[in-house]
Design a protein around this motif. Structure first.
Motif, PDB file in Angstrom:
ATOM      1  N   ILE A 215      -0.773   8.942  -5.008  1.00  0.00           N
ATOM      2  CA  ILE A 215      -0.089   8.011  -4.126  1.00  0.00           C
ATOM      3  C   ILE A 215       1.388   7.991  -4.498  1.00  0.00           C
ATOM      4  O   ILE A 215       1.741   7.929  -5.682  1.00  0.00           O
ATOM      5  CB  ILE A 215      -0.712   6.597  -4.203  1.00  0.00           C
ATOM      6  CG1 ILE A 215      -0.058   5.673  -3.183  1.00  0.00           C
ATOM      7  CG2 ILE A 215      -0.659   6.022  -5.608  1.00  0.00           C
ATOM      8  CD1 ILE A 215      -0.791   4.358  -2.970  1.00  0.00           C
ATOM      9  N   ALA A 216       2.245   8.093  -3.490  1.00  0.00           N
ATOM     10  CA  ALA A 216       3.693   7.980  -3.670  1.00  0.00           C
ATOM     11  C   ALA A 216       4.107   6.665  -3.018  1.00  0.00           C
ATOM     12  O   ALA A 216       3.692   6.366  -1.899  1.00  0.00           O
ATOM     13  CB  ALA A 216       4.408   9.152  -3.012  1.00  0.00           C
ATOM     14  N   MET A 217       4.908   5.886  -3.728  1.00  0.00           N
ATOM     15  CA  MET A 217       5.258   4.573  -3.199  1.00  0.00           C
ATOM     16  C   MET A 217       6.602   4.114  -3.738  1.00  0.00           C
ATOM     17  O   MET A 217       6.994   4.476  -4.845  1.00  0.00           O
ATOM     18  CB  MET A 217       4.171   3.555  -3.535  1.00  0.00           C
ATOM     19  CG  MET A 217       3.784   3.497  -4.988  1.00  0.00           C
ATOM     20  SD  MET A 217       2.249   2.608  -5.229  1.00  0.00           S
ATOM     21  CE  MET A 217       1.812   3.178  -6.874  1.00  0.00           C
TER      22      MET A 217
ATOM     23  N   ASP B 164      -4.216  15.349  -0.202  1.00  0.00           N
ATOM     24  CA  ASP B 164      -3.938  15.405  -1.638  1.00  0.00           C
ATOM     25  C   ASP B 164      -3.049  14.250  -2.072  1.00  0.00           C
ATOM     26  O   ASP B 164      -3.123  13.790  -3.202  1.00  0.00           O
ATOM     27  CB  ASP B 164      -3.257  16.723  -2.007  1.00  0.00           C
ATOM     28  CG  ASP B 164      -4.186  17.911  -1.841  1.00  0.00           C
ATOM     29  OD1 ASP B 164      -5.379  17.773  -2.150  1.00  0.00           O
ATOM     30  OD2 ASP B 164      -3.710  18.974  -1.403  1.00  0.00           O
ATOM     31  N   ILE B 165      -2.192  13.806  -1.147  1.00  0.00           N
ATOM     32  CA  ILE B 165      -1.248  12.732  -1.450  1.00  0.00           C
ATOM     33  C   ILE B 165      -1.208  11.776  -0.270  1.00  0.00           C
ATOM     34  O   ILE B 165      -1.226  12.196   0.883  1.00  0.00           O
ATOM     35  CB  ILE B 165       0.185  13.278  -1.679  1.00  0.00           C
ATOM     36  CG1 ILE B 165       0.208  14.293  -2.816  1.00  0.00           C
ATOM     37  CG2 ILE B 165       1.164  12.135  -1.965  1.00  0.00           C
ATOM     38  CD1 ILE B 165       1.551  14.996  -2.973  1.00  0.00           C
ATOM     39  N   ILE B 166      -1.159  10.484  -0.576  1.00  0.00           N
ATOM     40  CA  ILE B 166      -0.833   9.498   0.443  1.00  0.00           C
ATOM     41  C   ILE B 166       0.512   8.896   0.048  1.00  0.00           C
ATOM     42  O   ILE B 166       0.824   8.765  -1.140  1.00  0.00           O
ATOM     43  CB  ILE B 166      -1.912   8.406   0.602  1.00  0.00           C
ATOM     44  CG1 ILE B 166      -2.220   7.721  -0.724  1.00  0.00           C
ATOM     45  CG2 ILE B 166      -3.166   8.973   1.223  1.00  0.00           C
ATOM     46  CD1 ILE B 166      -3.175   6.545  -0.605  1.00  0.00           C
TER      47      ILE B 166
ATOM     48  N   ILE C  99       6.908  -2.327   0.455  1.00  0.00           N
ATOM     49  CA  ILE C  99       7.354  -2.213  -0.931  1.00  0.00           C
ATOM     50  C   ILE C  99       6.268  -2.752  -1.849  1.00  0.00           C
ATOM     51  O   ILE C  99       5.664  -3.795  -1.593  1.00  0.00           O
ATOM     52  CB  ILE C  99       8.669  -2.977  -1.150  1.00  0.00           C
ATOM     53  CG1 ILE C  99       9.774  -2.322  -0.326  1.00  0.00           C
ATOM     54  CG2 ILE C  99       9.050  -3.025  -2.622  1.00  0.00           C
ATOM     55  CD1 ILE C  99      11.082  -3.073  -0.350  1.00  0.00           C
ATOM     56  N   VAL C 100       6.037  -2.030  -2.929  1.00  0.00           N
ATOM     57  CA  VAL C 100       5.028  -2.373  -3.919  1.00  0.00           C
ATOM     58  C   VAL C 100       5.740  -2.994  -5.119  1.00  0.00           C
ATOM     59  O   VAL C 100       6.775  -2.495  -5.552  1.00  0.00           O
ATOM     60  CB  VAL C 100       4.257  -1.105  -4.347  1.00  0.00           C
ATOM     61  CG1 VAL C 100       3.236  -1.425  -5.416  1.00  0.00           C
ATOM     62  CG2 VAL C 100       3.611  -0.438  -3.140  1.00  0.00           C
TER      63      VAL C 100
ATOM     64  N   GLU D 163       7.625   6.096  -7.152  1.00  0.00           N
ATOM     65  CA  GLU D 163       6.677   6.501  -8.180  1.00  0.00           C
ATOM     66  C   GLU D 163       5.552   7.294  -7.536  1.00  0.00           C
ATOM     67  O   GLU D 163       5.178   7.032  -6.392  1.00  0.00           O
ATOM     68  CB  GLU D 163       6.104   5.285  -8.897  1.00  0.00           C
ATOM     69  CG  GLU D 163       7.161   4.514  -9.653  1.00  0.00           C
ATOM     70  CD  GLU D 163       6.571   3.503 -10.624  1.00  0.00           C
ATOM     71  OE1 GLU D 163       5.448   3.733 -11.125  1.00  0.00           O
ATOM     72  OE2 GLU D 163       7.245   2.502 -10.871  1.00  0.00           O
ATOM     73  N   VAL D 164       5.051   8.258  -8.271  1.00  0.00           N
ATOM     74  CA  VAL D 164       3.886   9.034  -7.852  1.00  0.00           C
ATOM     75  C   VAL D 164       2.840   8.872  -8.947  1.00  0.00           C
ATOM     76  O   VAL D 164       3.121   9.134 -10.117  1.00  0.00           O
ATOM     77  CB  VAL D 164       4.235  10.519  -7.642  1.00  0.00           C
ATOM     78  CG1 VAL D 164       2.988  11.306  -7.250  1.00  0.00           C
ATOM     79  CG2 VAL D 164       5.331  10.680  -6.604  1.00  0.00           C
TER      80      VAL D 164
END
Length: 99
Positions: free
Chosen positions: A3-5, A69-71, A77-78, A17-18
């Protein structure tokens, strides 16, 4: 799956961040989603309404069905903080993309 966020730290600084995505749950007491990752000493928390959480879960489930593979959280915003740390921010509505 990863996860990228976009994350906000305790100072309000935004960083991308990943992480390894391990799951997501909703905390009804604090009206927040909590993303589980490989990081054991801090939480990824997203203040949100229950209906918006269900929408995010549907988007994640679609990514799982499509073997992404990635979301990536494209909107929303986290909050990243130490375990148990809380933040007061506006509820978020997430838009999640599959990569």
């Amino acid at each position: 799956m990863y996860i990228a966020m976009q994350c906000s730290d305790s100072n309000g600084t935004l960083n991308t961040e990943v992480c390894t995505f391990c799951g997501i749950r909703y905390d009804t007491r604090y009206k927040s989603a909590v993303i589980s990752t490989e990081h054991l000493n801090h939480d990824y928390v997203i203040p949100m309404e229950a209906k918006d959480y269900e929408s995010a879960v549907r988007q994640i489930m679609d990514a799982l069905k499509n073997h992404a593979d990635i979301i990536r959280i494209e909107e929303g915003i986290v909050c990243r903080g130490r375990k148990g740390e809380s933040r007061h921010v506006e509820p978020q509505k997430l838009v999640i993309a599959q990569i």
